[in-house]
Structure formats: C-alpha cells, structure tokens
Design a protein around this motif. Sequence first.
Motif, short mmCIF file in Angstrom:
data_model
loop_
_atom_site.label_atom_id
_atom_site.label_comp_id
_atom_site.label_asym_id
_atom_site.label_seq_id
_atom_site.Cartn_x
_atom_site.Cartn_y
_atom_site.Cartn_z
N ASN A 76 50.58 -25.79 -8.03
CA ASN A 76 49.56 -25.66 -9.04
C ASN A 76 48.92 -24.30 -8.94
O ASN A 76 49.36 -23.46 -8.16
CB ASN A 76 48.54 -26.78 -8.92
N SER A 77 47.89 -24.10 -9.68
CA SER A 77 47.38 -22.74 -9.78
C SER A 77 46.24 -22.46 -8.83
O SER A 77 45.89 -21.32 -8.63
CB SER A 77 46.91 -22.48 -11.20
N GLY A 78 45.67 -23.48 -8.24
CA GLY A 78 44.56 -23.22 -7.34
C GLY A 78 43.23 -23.16 -8.06
O GLY A 78 42.18 -23.12 -7.43
N VAL A 79 43.28 -23.16 -9.40
CA VAL A 79 42.05 -23.18 -10.17
C VAL A 79 41.44 -24.58 -10.01
O VAL A 79 42.16 -25.53 -9.76
CB VAL A 79 42.37 -22.84 -11.64
N PRO A 80 40.12 -24.70 -10.07
CA PRO A 80 39.55 -26.06 -9.92
C PRO A 80 40.15 -27.02 -10.94
O PRO A 80 40.21 -26.71 -12.11
CB PRO A 80 38.06 -25.86 -10.18
N ASN A 81 40.63 -28.13 -10.43
CA ASN A 81 41.27 -29.08 -11.32
C ASN A 81 41.10 -30.45 -10.69
O ASN A 81 41.61 -30.72 -9.61
CB ASN A 81 42.75 -28.71 -11.44
N HIS A 82 40.43 -31.34 -11.40
CA HIS A 82 40.12 -32.62 -10.76
C HIS A 82 41.33 -33.51 -10.64
O HIS A 82 41.28 -34.53 -9.97
CB HIS A 82 38.98 -33.32 -11.50
N GLN A 83 42.42 -33.14 -11.32
CA GLN A 83 43.61 -33.97 -11.17
C GLN A 83 44.47 -33.53 -10.00
O GLN A 83 45.51 -34.12 -9.73
CB GLN A 83 44.42 -33.92 -12.47
N ASP A 84 44.01 -32.49 -9.36
CA ASP A 84 44.72 -31.98 -8.21
C ASP A 84 44.88 -33.07 -7.15
O ASP A 84 43.92 -33.74 -6.79
CB ASP A 84 43.87 -30.83 -7.64
N SER A 85 46.12 -33.22 -6.68
CA SER A 85 46.38 -34.33 -5.75
C SER A 85 45.59 -34.18 -4.44
O SER A 85 45.33 -35.15 -3.76
CB SER A 85 47.86 -34.41 -5.43
N ALA A 86 45.23 -32.95 -4.10
CA ALA A 86 44.51 -32.75 -2.83
C ALA A 86 43.23 -33.57 -2.79
O ALA A 86 42.81 -34.03 -1.72
CB ALA A 86 44.19 -31.28 -2.64
N PHE A 87 42.62 -33.75 -3.94
CA PHE A 87 41.31 -34.42 -3.93
C PHE A 87 41.42 -35.93 -3.89
O PHE A 87 40.41 -36.62 -3.81
CB PHE A 87 40.50 -33.95 -5.13
N SER A 88 42.64 -36.44 -3.97
CA SER A 88 42.79 -37.87 -3.79
C SER A 88 43.07 -38.21 -2.33
O SER A 88 43.26 -39.37 -1.98
CB SER A 88 43.92 -38.39 -4.68
N LEU A 89 43.11 -37.22 -1.49
CA LEU A 89 43.41 -37.46 -0.07
C LEU A 89 42.44 -38.44 0.60
O LEU A 89 42.88 -39.30 1.35
CB LEU A 89 43.42 -36.14 0.71
#
Lengths: 669, 673
Positions: free
Chosen positions: A640-653
């Motif tokens: 991904n782009s590293g831009v803030p994105n709430h669908q980013d899988s990292a935040f579901s960790l």
Amino acid sequence: MAETASESRRCIHFFLYDSSKVREEGDPTRAGICYFYPEETPLGEQELLCGQLAGVSRCVSELSSSPVRLLRLRKSKYAVHMRDHYLWALSCSVDIPDVSVCEFLDQLIDLFCFYNGPVRQSYQLHSQEELSERWARYLSHLQSGSTELHHIFSCLRTIDSTHIDPLLLLKAALILQACQRCPLVLAGCILYRGRVVSTQMPPELTMKVMVHETETFSQDHKPQANGHGSGRSPSHSTVITPVFLSPFELKMLRCPPVDKACRTHCTPQPVSQPRKSRLSRTLSDTPSTEADSLDSTHCPPLTSCQTMPSTPRSSISDESSFSPCYPHVASTPRINLTCQSESCYESPDHSLSNGSLSCEVEAGNVTRHDSESSPSRKQREIRDSDKRQDLGCDQSGLKNKSESSNEEESVGQNGNSIQTNGNHSKRQSPDNQSIGSCHSDQFHDSLGKEVDKEDHESNKEDRPREGEEREREEDVKEFAGKAQGKKAARNGEVPSEPALEPMMLYQQRVRGLVLALLVEPQFNTDHNAKEEVCHSSLASLNGLEAHLRTSSPGAPGIQGPYTFAHYDCIQNTLTTNVCGRSAGPQDKPFVKATALIHSHFSHTDSLQEVITRNAGSAVYGTRSAAQETYFLQHGTVARNSGVPNHQDSAFSLPSKARHRLLKHGVNLL
Amino acid sequence: MKCLLVASESAEVLFYWTDAEFERKIREQYGASQEEGERPPAFEDSLNTLFAPIIISCITMIDRLGDSYTSFTTDNNHVYVLHQFEECLYIAVNGDGQESEEDLKRKIYVMKKLTQVMFGMMTLSSALLRKELRPQDTEQRTRIWKKLQSLLETYSRLREQDQSFLVEAVARLIHPTLCEQCIEFLERRLVQQINTSADRAGEEVLHAFILVHTKLLAFYSSRNASSLTTSDLLTLIIMVQDLYPSNSDLDETAPEDVEHNTAPEIFYTPEPSPTDQDSGQMSGDCPPVFQFVDPDIQMAEDSLQTLEVPPPDPATPSRVFLEATPKEGCFPMMPHSMYCLPLWPGITLVLLTKIPNSQVAISVYVYLEAFVKLEKRLGEVQEGSVAFRGQSPIHDLRTKLEKFIRALASMDVQTTLLQAAWNEFKNRAFSRSGPGISKELVPYCRNMKIQLCGVYRQCFATECMGNSQRLSPSLQERAQSMVQEKLMDWKDFLLVKSKRNITMVSYLEEFPGLVHFIYVDRTAGQMIAPSLNVTDRTASELGKGPLAQFIKRKVWGLVATARRYLQKGYTTVTLRDGDYFFCYFLWFENETGYKLEVVDIPSLPDDSAPIGMLAWDYYRKLLRYYCKSHQNEVVKCYELLTVHLGVIPSEYILQHCSQLARKLWEPSRIPLL
C-alpha cells in the motif's frame, strides 16, 4: 526445543576491573583486571579497553557526580556498573536495547554475588583463576541456548506449559509446599532440564538458582567446588551450596504478606515464619513487593520479644499482622544474637542490623584468614564456617531431640529458639565477635563514608554519622526493595557493596529433575530436617520426573500464520512461537520490531499500545502493568502507499491478536 | 545543566558554551580542589582540565581500536554525547533531563551547520577552522564565541518553542492572497529596483523574503538564482532570530518592563507608528526586538571576561555560506551576503545577495574536490604505483590550476603560499626526479587543500570583507521603507496571524476528538500545524498552563518517537499513550497527488546523523533513495502526525487522518515561486 545456539553470543566483552590496584603511575593496568571475557583477548587489548573505559567512566562520573550506567561506542555498547573501586563493563551489539544490556549486566553481577558473596570478599578468599572460571560459567549460563528474543527480555526459561498436563504443575507446586513444612526451608523451585516447572521464588532468585542446576546437570554430577555433596549416585543426589542473599530478597522470602493460620495448623513445627504458600506460579501469587515493604516500613515497631514465648500462637498471628519483620528475627540465630546484645527490639532496625552484623561476622573471618595468609585459606574458611554451622546446628539438633512432641514445640518454640540462639551466640562467638566487631567498625566506616558521600552529594543536612548510619542503610535497602530491585537502586545511588546474608541452597536431583530449595544455614547440619525433606519429596519427585519425561516436550508449538511473543514482566517469563522453529530470517522483522517497541515501553510508562509498520511487516505491541505482548500477522500486509488509510490491514492487528492468542492462553481482552 | 564543547585533537578547547548552572557546578567542583589563597583558574581552563581525559581517551580509542565513544549515560541521567567531525571533537552534555541523547546529537550537528554557514570552506581544513573558531586575538575570539554561543542559544530556544524547528521545516503564514501580493511586490518592485541600482556595488539580490517571527510570509528567488535549500533557510531564520529575537519570554514581560526597554529602539525605526492606539498596542504585543547590541551583550556576561565588542555597523551584511546549485553542479558553502532589514518588531525583510567574485568560490571548490579525490585515490593505491602518469585528468587539473592562480593574482589575491604549495606539488608529481604520482604525494595534496582554503578565506571570510563591499546604506534603507509602506496596513494583522496561523477550532467540527496535528511536505520543506503557543499570558486554544504544557510535551515526544521508528525503517506508527492516541505516517506521492507504493526504507544505525532537515537533510536522501525505483516521476514526500483523544475508536481516528491528509494537501500548494 530447537533453539539455535548460533546467535547465543550475546556478550562481546565483559570485564571486571579493580581500580584500587592501579593507583600509582607505575602500576600496570593489568594488575587491575580481575576478569576479562573472552579470555583469549590479547592482553594489550584488554589493558586498552579496561584502562580507557575505566578512566573515562571515572572522569564522567566525577563530572556528573554519579556513576556511569551506559557507555556507547559506534560499534558496540557497554553497560557499566561502578561500585567502590570496581568497574564492571559488559558490551553487546548495538541491536540489543539499552535496557536489556543493563539488565544483563545486573543479572551477571547478582549471580556472582549470590554464589560467592560480596565481590571484594570473594576476591580475598579465592584465587583469581578460580573466580574467573566462575565468571565464565555464569556468563555462559546466561548466554546459553537463548534466542535473540530472550536477549531482549532477559527472561526465565520455563517449561512449555501448553504441552504438560496441568496436574503435573499442581503436583510440582504441592511438592514445594510440602518441603516448606520444614521450618528451615524458605522457598523452593522445581526445574526440569534447565527449565522452570514451578517456583515459589521471585524470578530473579529463580534465575540464580538455575545456574547451579544447569551446571551440575551438565557437569554430570561432579562434586561442587564449594558444595557439600552427599549421596552421589548418578541419578539421585543432593547438594548443598552456600549462597548469599540480599536483605531484601531474604525479607521477601521470610515475610509473606498473607495467610499463616492455615500454615500453622498444618505445620508440625509452627515455629517457622509464616510463609506464603503458593500453589503454582500464578499472577495473584507472585510476591507483591510493595505490600511487603509497605508493611515493614509502616508497621509501628512494637512488641518486645518477651511476649513471644508465652503465647506463641496468638503472638504469631499478632506479630505477623503487626510486624512482619519479627518472625525472621526469631528464626535466625545470628539475628537474635544481635538483637539481644544490642537490645534493639523496638525499632525496625532489626533487619538492617542483621544484615550488617552477619556480614561483619563473615568479614571477621575473612580478615583473620587474611592475616594468617595461609595457603589453604579457602579450606580453612570452609572448615571454619562449618564449625560455625556445626555449633549452630548442634543447638538445633539438641533442641530437636529435647522436644519430643509437636505440641510441646509449638508451645515453646519461639522461646526455645531464642534461648538456644542466645546460647549459641555465646558459645560461638567469643573470638569471632571481637574480631567481627573490630572489623565491623571498618565496615561501617567504609560504608558510612560511602553513604555519607552520597548523602552529601544529593542531600542537604549534615547529619551526625555514627547513629544514623543504620537508618540510612535501612533506608537505602528499603528503597531498593520497594522499587522492584535494580531500577530504583540505580536511582538511589548506592555504589557501595550491599550487605549480603549467607544462606544455603539445597538441591536434590532425580535425573533431569531438580528440586532446589533455599534453606537457612543450619539446615545443612540438621539431619532430621534434611532427611525429612529428602524423604518426603523423593517419591513424588520420582513420579513427577517420570511424567515429565514421557510427555513429549519437543512437540512444536501451535503454529499459525502469525508470530507472537508474550512477556510476563512479573514472573519474567516469555511465551512465544518463535523459538519453536529456529529463529530464521522470517522472524527477523518481528524480532527487530519487538526490540524497538520493548525499549520504547521501557522508557515510556504511559504507553499502552504500538502498531508499527514498514513495507513488509506490521507488528502490534501492547502492554499492561504485568505483561507485554507482540504480534505479527504473516502474509497479509498488502502493498500500500503508507498514506493514512483505515482499511489498512495493519490496524486490524489488535483484534486479530486478541482472537488468535486466546488459544495460547494469552488474554488480551 | 548544559554544555557544548568543541575540542581539537590536542585537547584544546576551540569553542564552548555552557549554561549558568553548568558553569556554577564546574566552578564549585574546581574551587573545592584549589589550594587556599590561590586564585581559581579561568573557567575555560577548568573546563579544559576536566574534559581533557575524556577527549584524550576518545582519541586513543579511535587510534587504537578504530571505534569511538558516542555517548555516556550516568545513573542520574546525565547524558554526554560525543561526535567527531574530521579532527574536531564535539561534546554535548545535558544534566537536567531536558534533552535526550538524540537532541544532543542534533545540537552537535546544528553547531556544525552553523560553523559551515559562518565559515564556509574554512571548515574543510581543520587547521583553518581552528583559527576561525579560536582566533589568537582575544577580542576577536570573544566576539566569535559570543556570536556562536548566542546562535546556539537561539537554536535551542526555537527547538523548544517553535514547531517548525521541532520538525525542521519552514512554517508559512497561511494567507494566499497577501502572500501572492507580496511575492509580486518583491519581484516587480524591490528586487528589480535593487538589481538595477548603481549603488549595489556589484552585488545582485538572489533571494528576498519576509519573515514574521519565524514564519515565512513571502519568498522570492530571482530567475538566475538556484533554489535555497530548506536547511539553509532554516539556518538563516535562526540567524535572523538571533539578531531580532521574538522571544516568548519577552512576550511575557510585563508592559512596564517593555516601556523601560524601548529607549534604544528608535535607532532603526523609520517612521513613528500612525496612531497612538497602534503604538500602544504594539509595545504591549511585541516588545522592541531590534536592539542591535542586545542579544550579544545579554548573554553570558560573566562567562567570558567581557571585552566590550563594539556594535557592528547595522548596514554591514552578514557573510553566509550557502549551498548553490547553478547549472555546473552542486556547490556547497558558496559565499553570499545577508541583509536583515527589520521592518517592525517581529517582521523582517531578508535579502540574500550574490557577491561579485563568487565565481572564485566555485573554482576553489572544484580544485579542492579534485585534490580530495586524488588524495583518496593515492591512499588506495598500493606502494609506489605510478599508474596515473600520463592520465588526462591530472594534467587537465594542472593547466587549469595554473590558469586559476594567474587569474587570482590579477585579482589582487595573495597567492604566494598557494603558488609555493603548487610548485612543490608539481616538482614531486611531474618531474622525472620526483616520486611521481604516488602515496608520497599525500602530504602535498593536503597542503594544497589548506592553501586553497586559505585563498577562499582571503576572498570571503567575514573579517576580510571590505567595508565598501555592500549594498549602499541608502539603498538598504530605501528597500526597507518600500516594504514597510507596502505592509503598513497589514502589520498588526501579520503579527497576530503569526501567532494564530492555523487554529484547531476550525478543524474541530470536522474532526471531533482531534487534539493536534502536524503536516509536513518534505519535498518543499514546509509544514503546517495549529499554533501551540504555551505562554502564561496568551492563552492558546488548549487553555493555559499545565494542560497546554502537557500537550506540547506530548507533541514534542511524538516527533522524537516518530523519528526513532523512522530511523529503523518504519513509516507508520500508532501509539496509545495514556489518554491520547498518536499517529505518524510518512508516504510518497507523485506530482498529481497519486499515492505511490511504499517501499522498504533503509534502517539506519544508531550513530547515524539525526533525522531532520536542518543539519543533515535526511529527507533529501530518502527521496533520492525512493526515486531509484521511480525514475520517471517527480516524487514528493509527506508526513502527518496527529494527536487524538484516546476514547475515540481507532477506526475513526484513522479515517480522520486520511481525511486530514487530503484536506491539508491544498494549502501546501501555495506558490513559493
């Protein structure tokens, strides 16, 4: 478990340098080098490192009026410990967090003191070669077989409880409890093949006890240099080794915060200090250090000892609820000696006076031997201490014989013990005492100076030294205790050697299984107690060993598309699925992030959660007061782009971690 | 308890700065060891004695182990950071817990940057730098040390107070219309007029900008000027702030104190303020900040046995050495003159001019580089190798250099030493009897470098600057009054605006729970953040006192944390810390705003230079690294830091962050020209 030994060399250099040996211009630096690791380092390099580091550390500590703790070079970093004229320095690669390096050094020093007593004293008693061998042993023990994750957390190695019938753990705990029925037993732990099965001790102590275990295990039951072996059959043996505990550790073992009613009724000899009975290592069970020290500091000093003998039971409960310091006063001979001779029952000074005095006696011996400067100093010392113990134990032996029934004992115990102890002191110490006392002055002197200096540094009032020393010393100890060991001790500027109390470590081996008990010194000569402990536990130990042997320890942990590490800060244990496999390159990102986050946690108290991500991996770290957990999900980090994105899988960790780790017994809810 | 020290390899103190507490401590420590009746030694000497063992040990370690100390931490959390640049050892100390190891390292790098901007290529030769930093002449030394000490203090103050110096990016006043008008004015009226004037003594204005406190209102670069790097611009702002401090402490001084101070102000104020009301307001809001002598004299009066330094002629420009990128390449440390023309307290016009003979600097740099390369290659070459002989580059160098020396001579530059060094070099390198081009040439290479730096010094060093070499005072005055006239009506607005550039209030409705944010465009080196003024008198939106202080501390901590993770290669970090939730993002876009894929960025060792733009431009390196995989695109780099209340669910927080990034993208487009 397949732990790779490849990265086990955690320490690059380690040395102990005694600057008091290098005073004059002409003194060679090598005279001050007590130990250098690795020993094959060319002497020139040793001298360079020791000389420069010691010099620069002294210079910096003078400028800042505080000892140096960490010294960083471009290619490595040194944890430094300065005390009296000694300087310990231990270097690690720069990847390991600062906090871990410092912890490692502290562990190493503590370990040495645990088995050898105060450093200066042990260097007076033993030859340098012998002690070098010991440093090497402790170093290799601390480094052996641990992975990078262990380096980061400096944790205890425990048996993997997920593969073991919980009943076995319960059984182990029960064995330990049974041993505690003997009043001379303070606390114990059970180890299996270098891993902890169950322990009643705080993690730092367990860690120390383990060294001896591993060592005897690996040495195939060779008699110990300083141990008193008996019954040396290859599969069963018991060893008793002298060890040294800090007053704080001892206090923790002797003054349990809770529960003695149950204790007294099931104990045949209710003399014993009520101790906390721990079933197994659970969180609620771990010694609450704060409660301890709170008790001992805030309890109004009370009761003269005369109340004790008359109403033993009630007084026990009284005493325990009012003054937890008391029980161990009653239990150790030397303590009574000091108390009686100085009649200082009324102050919370007991533990302190114990600490210093017992040490004085030790020191007294030392000086005497020194003056004799006999070649077999050490042997004499041992003989001497034996004699002392013999004397002490004669008393208790006598006592045991004379007291026929438990009831009688329970009535008269406290009085008796004091009585006997009193005798004991008289018989034991005419010469010791005088030497001891004259030495004690020196001891106090040096200590006082140190403390004074510190006080002067940090504080305002110029207090009269003589009378206050003790209080101060007490304060220092109290402080050290309260603040869970080293961290606070560091702040508390205690660069002089802490007083250490001699105790005994009893170990009983059944093949791979070891029962290790910390016992009062007189246990060694108390045949009844020995027999009792040995016999009562032997059968159960055999059984436990057989069960542990048959349960397959090598089975891989529950694998999954994730990596995790769960660190219990209080028990100092680590649960992880990393070391199940060989920690290969796929775990590198996890280990790297863990190191970073752990070190962040360690210096930001309010931090609770961290998610950190680079292109290839995302790691979630969370901590509470009692634990730290790290979690990495494999293969889901979409580019991904590293831009803030709430669908980013990292935040579901966080939710994934909560969910996945439940089956490892880690509850993040 | 703070200290910064520069020492030579022979343990001589070349420069030091200490705060009062450190000085007191040293004096106490030293005083105690003094014999009765003896006079206590000079402070500098005690400092030297105390640090000498550390310095010597450091040098021994480098010599014998090839490794050097980078830091010490003591039990009471005193931190010592050491760093060696060439032959100078920098030591920074903090004993009050206000600066971390990283902060100290940064300070050392900033110190280095300041010397570069002040001394240019003289910093490349340690012998020359030693002379510059520690001139034999006591008076001169005092002046230079005071100047550097005060710059260092200004930097520390800005780093503590100003968000733009926290993240090391330029903050702009967000007012597009006015900004554009000003740029146009600078271009069409001011710069044009100056550059066509006869009084400019051959100088040419390359850049002109207007600062309101530390914020940039307008920036104009003339067409044939190369761009000014963020690092240089930030350094210039420090210098301007040093001359005309807009200190929040000053803001806090009671009005009566201010009145007290107003006397010398008249010196440079061109016109009285239009109305009484105005002037009253002004003295309350903005105390007189342009008193020429002040910053120097207020400082550390007693730390040096003060020699009264006469105030410099205000019309004399400062010599600054900045990076220039003309067509021929990139040249660091090119000489410029900087004119700071105060318009009103807090508002300054800055002109950067190219000086007539600056071409010489380019040549010197080219030759220096050639000799550096040669020396490096000679060092790599095995014994006695003459493989270079007959190769063109070195012969090329020979002819060019000879021409250069002749040209210098014609410009009245003393070239005897350079000529002598060159002759010696030639005799060894090119004659048949000499050793040829081999390792033995290395010392002669070094000598050539020193002599080249010497020539550069002759041409450009501050004290060698001719008195006549400047825009004439009348021209400066005219420029000043032109801009004053232009901005007269805006003055008060600007001063307030600079304190309340962006307010959090305007974001609260859209982003409930958002406490603070910082958005940085690293390509342009600019940042946007709601103001976070924490003073007792001016309440910010966060309120007064402890809460605002707390948030401020958290923000400062967050930036440090984000940098630590970034250094280890992490571009996204979220933290739950106490009652707050912090986010940090770094990402790349192309020119149209399309988000580019993230790549693994390098993880730097602990002893690498601090991340930022002021002292060492990390982001430029990062962009270069990223561009390797995006050759055909213009790549831009952005950062966003946010602070939210912890009770907001993290999904919302992340949603906020992405909306905020989109929203802030626009204002950052204000043309800079």
